[in-house]
Each structure stands twice: as C-alpha cells, then as structure tokens.
Design a protein around this motif. Sequence first.
Motif, PDB file in Angstrom:
ATOM      1  N   ILE A 168       0.867  -1.178   0.000  1.00 17.55           N
ATOM      2  CA  ILE A 168       0.000   0.000   0.000  1.00 17.55           C
ATOM      3  C   ILE A 168       0.899   1.222   0.000  1.00 17.55           C
ATOM      4  O   ILE A 168       1.784   1.356   0.848  1.00 17.55           O
ATOM      5  CB  ILE A 168      -0.929   0.015   1.223  1.00 17.55           C
ATOM      6  CG1 ILE A 168      -1.798  -1.244   1.231  1.00 17.55           C
ATOM      7  CG2 ILE A 168      -1.814   1.264   1.212  1.00 17.55           C
ATOM      8  CD1 ILE A 168      -2.680  -1.372   2.457  1.00 17.55           C
ATOM      9  N   THR A 169       0.697   2.103  -0.959  1.00 13.14           N
ATOM     10  CA  THR A 169       1.577   3.255  -1.105  1.00 13.14           C
ATOM     11  C   THR A 169       0.761   4.477  -1.526  1.00 13.14           C
ATOM     12  O   THR A 169      -0.471   4.429  -1.583  1.00 13.14           O
ATOM     13  CB  THR A 169       2.699   2.947  -2.112  1.00 13.14           C
ATOM     14  OG1 THR A 169       3.672   4.003  -2.090  1.00 13.14           O
ATOM     15  CG2 THR A 169       2.152   2.801  -3.527  1.00 13.14           C
ATOM     16  N   THR A 170       1.448   5.558  -1.813  1.00 11.83           N
ATOM     17  CA  THR A 170       0.788   6.792  -2.228  1.00 11.83           C
ATOM     18  C   THR A 170       1.091   7.104  -3.689  1.00 11.83           C
ATOM     19  O   THR A 170       2.023   6.550  -4.277  1.00 11.83           O
ATOM     20  CB  THR A 170       1.264   7.978  -1.371  1.00 11.83           C
ATOM     21  OG1 THR A 170       2.662   8.191  -1.625  1.00 11.83           O
ATOM     22  CG2 THR A 170       1.050   7.701   0.103  1.00 11.83           C
ATOM     23  N   GLY A 171       0.308   8.013  -4.243  1.00 11.46           N
ATOM     24  CA  GLY A 171       0.554   8.426  -5.616  1.00 11.46           C
ATOM     25  C   GLY A 171       1.931   9.040  -5.791  1.00 11.46           C
ATOM     26  O   GLY A 171       2.588   8.841  -6.822  1.00 11.46           O
ATOM     27  N   ARG A 172       2.396   9.787  -4.787  1.00  8.08           N
ATOM     28  CA  ARG A 172       3.730  10.392  -4.861  1.00  8.08           C
ATOM     29  C   ARG A 172       4.807   9.321  -5.000  1.00  8.08           C
ATOM     30  O   ARG A 172       5.751   9.472  -5.772  1.00  8.08           O
ATOM     31  CB  ARG A 172       4.008  11.236  -3.610  1.00  8.08           C
ATOM     32  CG  ARG A 172       3.183  12.505  -3.505  1.00  8.08           C
ATOM     33  CD  ARG A 172       3.492  13.281  -2.239  1.00  8.08           C
ATOM     34  NE  ARG A 172       4.866  13.767  -2.238  1.00  8.08           N
ATOM     35  CZ  ARG A 172       5.834  13.274  -1.478  1.00  8.08           C
ATOM     36  NH1 ARG A 172       5.600  12.254  -0.664  1.00  8.08           N
ATOM     37  NH2 ARG A 172       7.043  13.781  -1.529  1.00  8.08           N
ATOM     38  N   ARG A 173       4.665   8.238  -4.235  1.00  9.48           N
ATOM     39  CA  ARG A 173       5.656   7.162  -4.293  1.00  9.48           C
ATOM     40  C   ARG A 173       5.564   6.390  -5.600  1.00  9.48           C
ATOM     41  O   ARG A 173       6.589   6.018  -6.190  1.00  9.48           O
ATOM     42  CB  ARG A 173       5.452   6.205  -3.118  1.00  9.48           C
ATOM     43  CG  ARG A 173       5.759   6.828  -1.768  1.00  9.48           C
ATOM     44  CD  ARG A 173       7.237   7.132  -1.621  1.00  9.48           C
ATOM     45  NE  ARG A 173       7.568   7.568  -0.279  1.00  9.48           N
ATOM     46  CZ  ARG A 173       8.788   7.947   0.103  1.00  9.48           C
ATOM     47  NH1 ARG A 173       9.770   7.952  -0.779  1.00  9.48           N
ATOM     48  NH2 ARG A 173       9.018   8.337   1.327  1.00  9.48           N
ATOM     49  N   ASP A 184       1.216  -6.579  -6.768  1.00  8.50           N
ATOM     50  CA  ASP A 184      -0.082  -6.016  -6.396  1.00  8.50           C
ATOM     51  C   ASP A 184       0.156  -4.773  -5.535  1.00  8.50           C
ATOM     52  O   ASP A 184       0.678  -4.878  -4.420  1.00  8.50           O
ATOM     53  CB  ASP A 184      -0.904  -7.043  -5.620  1.00  8.50           C
ATOM     54  CG  ASP A 184      -1.167  -8.291  -6.444  1.00  8.50           C
ATOM     55  OD1 ASP A 184      -2.104  -8.254  -7.260  1.00  8.50           O
ATOM     56  OD2 ASP A 184      -0.426  -9.285  -6.278  1.00  8.50           O
ATOM     57  N   VAL A 185      -0.216  -3.618  -6.062  1.00 10.26           N
ATOM     58  CA  VAL A 185       0.064  -2.347  -5.393  1.00 10.26           C
ATOM     59  C   VAL A 185      -1.227  -1.548  -5.251  1.00 10.26           C
ATOM     60  O   VAL A 185      -1.895  -1.245  -6.241  1.00 10.26           O
ATOM     61  CB  VAL A 185       1.102  -1.517  -6.187  1.00 10.26           C
ATOM     62  CG1 VAL A 185       1.353  -0.188  -5.491  1.00 10.26           C
ATOM     63  CG2 VAL A 185       2.395  -2.294  -6.346  1.00 10.26           C
ATOM     64  N   VAL A 186      -1.572  -1.221  -4.008  1.00 11.45           N
ATOM     65  CA  VAL A 186      -2.716  -0.365  -3.729  1.00 11.45           C
ATOM     66  C   VAL A 186      -2.213   1.068  -3.592  1.00 11.45           C
ATOM     67  O   VAL A 186      -1.234   1.327  -2.893  1.00 11.45           O
ATOM     68  CB  VAL A 186      -3.425  -0.787  -2.433  1.00 11.45           C
ATOM     69  CG1 VAL A 186      -4.548   0.190  -2.101  1.00 11.45           C
ATOM     70  CG2 VAL A 186      -3.975  -2.199  -2.570  1.00 11.45           C
ATOM     71  N   VAL A 187      -2.872   1.990  -4.274  1.00 10.94           N
ATOM     72  CA  VAL A 187      -2.429   3.379  -4.291  1.00 10.94           C
ATOM     73  C   VAL A 187      -3.515   4.279  -3.702  1.00 10.94           C
ATOM     74  O   VAL A 187      -4.680   4.215  -4.102  1.00 10.94           O
ATOM     75  CB  VAL A 187      -2.083   3.835  -5.723  1.00 10.94           C
ATOM     76  CG1 VAL A 187      -1.523   5.260  -5.710  1.00 10.94           C
ATOM     77  CG2 VAL A 187      -1.078   2.877  -6.359  1.00 10.94           C
ATOM     78  N   MET A 188      -3.105   5.111  -2.742  1.00  9.26           N
ATOM     79  CA  MET A 188      -4.004   6.070  -2.103  1.00  9.26           C
ATOM     80  C   MET A 188      -3.423   7.470  -2.258  1.00  9.26           C
ATOM     81  O   MET A 188      -2.252   7.629  -2.596  1.00  9.26           O
ATOM     82  CB  MET A 188      -4.176   5.713  -0.622  1.00  9.26           C
ATOM     83  CG  MET A 188      -4.656   4.289  -0.381  1.00  9.26           C
ATOM     84  SD  MET A 188      -4.831   3.879   1.375  1.00  9.26           S
ATOM     85  CE  MET A 188      -6.273   4.854   1.793  1.00  9.26           C
ATOM     86  N   ASP A 252     -10.394   8.883  -4.177  1.00  4.67           N
ATOM     87  CA  ASP A 252     -10.342   7.634  -4.935  1.00  4.67           C
ATOM     88  C   ASP A 252      -9.165   6.775  -4.483  1.00  4.67           C
ATOM     89  O   ASP A 252      -8.205   7.257  -3.877  1.00  4.67           O
ATOM     90  CB  ASP A 252     -10.295   7.896  -6.440  1.00  4.67           C
ATOM     91  CG  ASP A 252      -9.108   8.756  -6.869  1.00  4.67           C
ATOM     92  OD1 ASP A 252      -8.507   9.425  -6.009  1.00  4.67           O
ATOM     93  OD2 ASP A 252      -8.792   8.763  -8.071  1.00  4.67           O
ATOM     94  N   THR A 253      -9.256   5.511  -4.778  1.00  5.31           N
ATOM     95  CA  THR A 253      -8.259   4.511  -4.421  1.00  5.31           C
ATOM     96  C   THR A 253      -8.212   3.495  -5.551  1.00  5.31           C
ATOM     97  O   THR A 253      -9.226   3.284  -6.223  1.00  5.31           O
ATOM     98  CB  THR A 253      -8.657   3.794  -3.110  1.00  5.31           C
ATOM     99  OG1 THR A 253      -8.909   4.755  -2.100  1.00  5.31           O
ATOM    100  CG2 THR A 253      -7.571   2.844  -2.633  1.00  5.31           C
ATOM    101  N   TYR A 254      -7.054   2.883  -5.763  1.00  4.63           N
ATOM    102  CA  TYR A 254      -7.020   1.842  -6.794  1.00  4.63           C
ATOM    103  C   TYR A 254      -5.967   0.788  -6.501  1.00  4.63           C
ATOM    104  O   TYR A 254      -5.013   1.013  -5.755  1.00  4.63           O
ATOM    105  CB  TYR A 254      -6.818   2.437  -8.187  1.00  4.63           C
ATOM    106  CG  TYR A 254      -5.577   3.284  -8.384  1.00  4.63           C
ATOM    107  CD1 TYR A 254      -4.368   2.711  -8.804  1.00  4.63           C
ATOM    108  CD2 TYR A 254      -5.619   4.664  -8.201  1.00  4.63           C
ATOM    109  CE1 TYR A 254      -3.241   3.498  -9.022  1.00  4.63           C
ATOM    110  CE2 TYR A 254      -4.502   5.454  -8.404  1.00  4.63           C
ATOM    111  CZ  TYR A 254      -3.313   4.854  -8.821  1.00  4.63           C
ATOM    112  OH  TYR A 254      -2.192   5.641  -9.031  1.00  4.63           O
ATOM    113  N   LEU A 255      -6.187  -0.372  -7.111  1.00  2.00           N
ATOM    114  CA  LEU A 255      -5.245  -1.487  -7.056  1.00  2.00           C
ATOM    115  C   LEU A 255      -4.675  -1.687  -8.447  1.00  2.00           C
ATOM    116  O   LEU A 255      -5.424  -1.821  -9.424  1.00  2.00           O
ATOM    117  CB  LEU A 255      -5.967  -2.759  -6.604  1.00  2.00           C
ATOM    118  CG  LEU A 255      -5.228  -4.092  -6.793  1.00  2.00           C
ATOM    119  CD1 LEU A 255      -4.002  -4.171  -5.896  1.00  2.00           C
ATOM    120  CD2 LEU A 255      -6.174  -5.274  -6.518  1.00  2.00           C
ATOM    121  N   LEU A 256      -3.344  -1.666  -8.543  1.00  2.00           N
ATOM    122  CA  LEU A 256      -2.655  -2.017  -9.789  1.00  2.00           C
ATOM    123  C   LEU A 256      -2.142  -3.443  -9.645  1.00  2.00           C
ATOM    124  O   LEU A 256      -1.465  -3.773  -8.664  1.00  2.00           O
ATOM    125  CB  LEU A 256      -1.471  -1.086 -10.052  1.00  2.00           C
ATOM    126  CG  LEU A 256      -1.779   0.314 -10.581  1.00  2.00           C
ATOM    127  CD1 LEU A 256      -0.482   1.089 -10.793  1.00  2.00           C
ATOM    128  CD2 LEU A 256      -2.562   0.252 -11.888  1.00  2.00           C
TER     129      LEU A 256
END
Length: 263
Positions: A168-173, A184-188, A252-256
């Motif tokens: 789980i990470t951020t858009g900046r990262r 599998d990366v969740v982005v917040m 919003d949130t998403y999983l890549l």
Amino acid sequence: MRRIHVIGIGAGDPDQLTLQAVKALRDTEVFFLLDKGEVKADLTRLRRDMLDAHVPEGTYRVVEARDPERDRSAGGAAYSPAVGDWRSARADVYERLIAEELGEDGTGAFLVWGDPALYDSTLAVLEEVLRRGAVAFAYDVVPGISSVSALVARHRTGLNRVGRPVQITTGRRLAEGFPEGVDDVVVMLDAHQAFRRYAVQDGEGAEDLDIYWGAYIGTPDEILVSGPLAEAAPRIERLRAEARERKGWIMDTYLLRRRTPEQ
C-alpha cells in the motif's frame, strides 16, 4: 479523566459501521467534527446521518471546528515539513476542543473515515496533544472498514495472490517508480493520477497491468472501473475529471495488478 474514542466509520456506507463502532458511538457525549468547508459539506452530513441512525437523540452534542488548510503546493523535500506543520495546526484545534468542550470526566469522539490506522493523521495528532501536556485524556481506537477493503470487495477480488505480497503506497511514491518485487500495489492519495505513467508503452509493459479503481466508495456517488490499465486509464481520467467538476472534490483509491504467467 477525559476519554476519547477514535472511531473508524468505514469508507462511506453507513452499513459499514461495525457493532464495536456503534457501541462506541453510544458511549460518547461529545462528537468533534472538523469542517472542511462548503465543498466537502456532504462529508459532514454523512457523519451526522450516522449519528442520527445509531445514537439516541438528545444524548450527545456535536461540536464543529474548521480544519486547518494544508500547503498542498509543497513538494520534494518540503512535503514532510508541510505535513508536520499541518498536523501541529490540527493539534492546536484538537487541544482546544478537548479542553473547552469536554468535562473532566467526559467522553468525546473523533469519527474517522475508513480505518484510523491507515493513512489518517488522527492518532498522530492526539499523541502530539498528549506530549504537550496541557490537557490529559485516555483514548482508544475502534478499527473501521478502510477504502482499501471496500474497494476490493466492490470489485470482487482479493488484495493479494497466493504466496505474494501486497504493498500500500501513495501516488507520490508510485510516481517515483513501480515497487520492486511486488505485483499487487494499492495506491491512495493520488491527486495527480500517477497510474497514467504506466498506461503508456514505456518498457513497463502497460498490457501487463490491470487496474481496479474506485471513487467515493460506499456512497451514492460511487464510481468503479476495472480492466487492462492501457484501456481503462483514459476512461478513469474522464470520469475523475467529471466527478471533480461536479462535486468539487474527489476521494479515490485503486489497485494495480501485474499479470503473472499463472494467470
């Protein structure tokens, strides 16, 4: 001694309140709500609707205060100091509310979207207030259903695959690079739609990534999109822009998910 409940209230659906959360709500005398302005007034209304649905009328008070503005233009090395300044400003507000609005033996509560332990500042701010020593209180934490859990549930998928990690990470990262060793990366907190970088054929192989995206999860305004990233990205950009124009804000949130040979 004053007591504070930090209550996770889910991603937006009132039905996501846990029984533990409802019990804590009914144990509270004063609810502290931070007002984020007219643009996000519906978030305050959702909180009040939850109280109306689960707490007997006349048994509590609601105290509102304006949430301090954060310098969102700060980037790079200035980002962390800007967040620190904002948290300290919030601590000023929390300290005043607890000292002035809650009796020595009273019970107050902060209602936190999602889960208080995941990308939320409430616990850190309360710890800062305690370190200052001007007001004493004990607090507990009631976990909530996070936007991450709600996202994958709505898309009917899992966070991780067999024997594989999830990050789980951020858009900046994410903008700095796709995490190594993770499929599998969740982005917040992605205000700038960092997923677009990976929707272009640039060596990462956009065709190997799927996206599971959601905005306003658990609310009547919920929007969901899933599919191969290269195909879904333009639609997400359009829907996101339309929603932000309509409401003035977006969460919003998403999983890549990188496709692997066994898929």
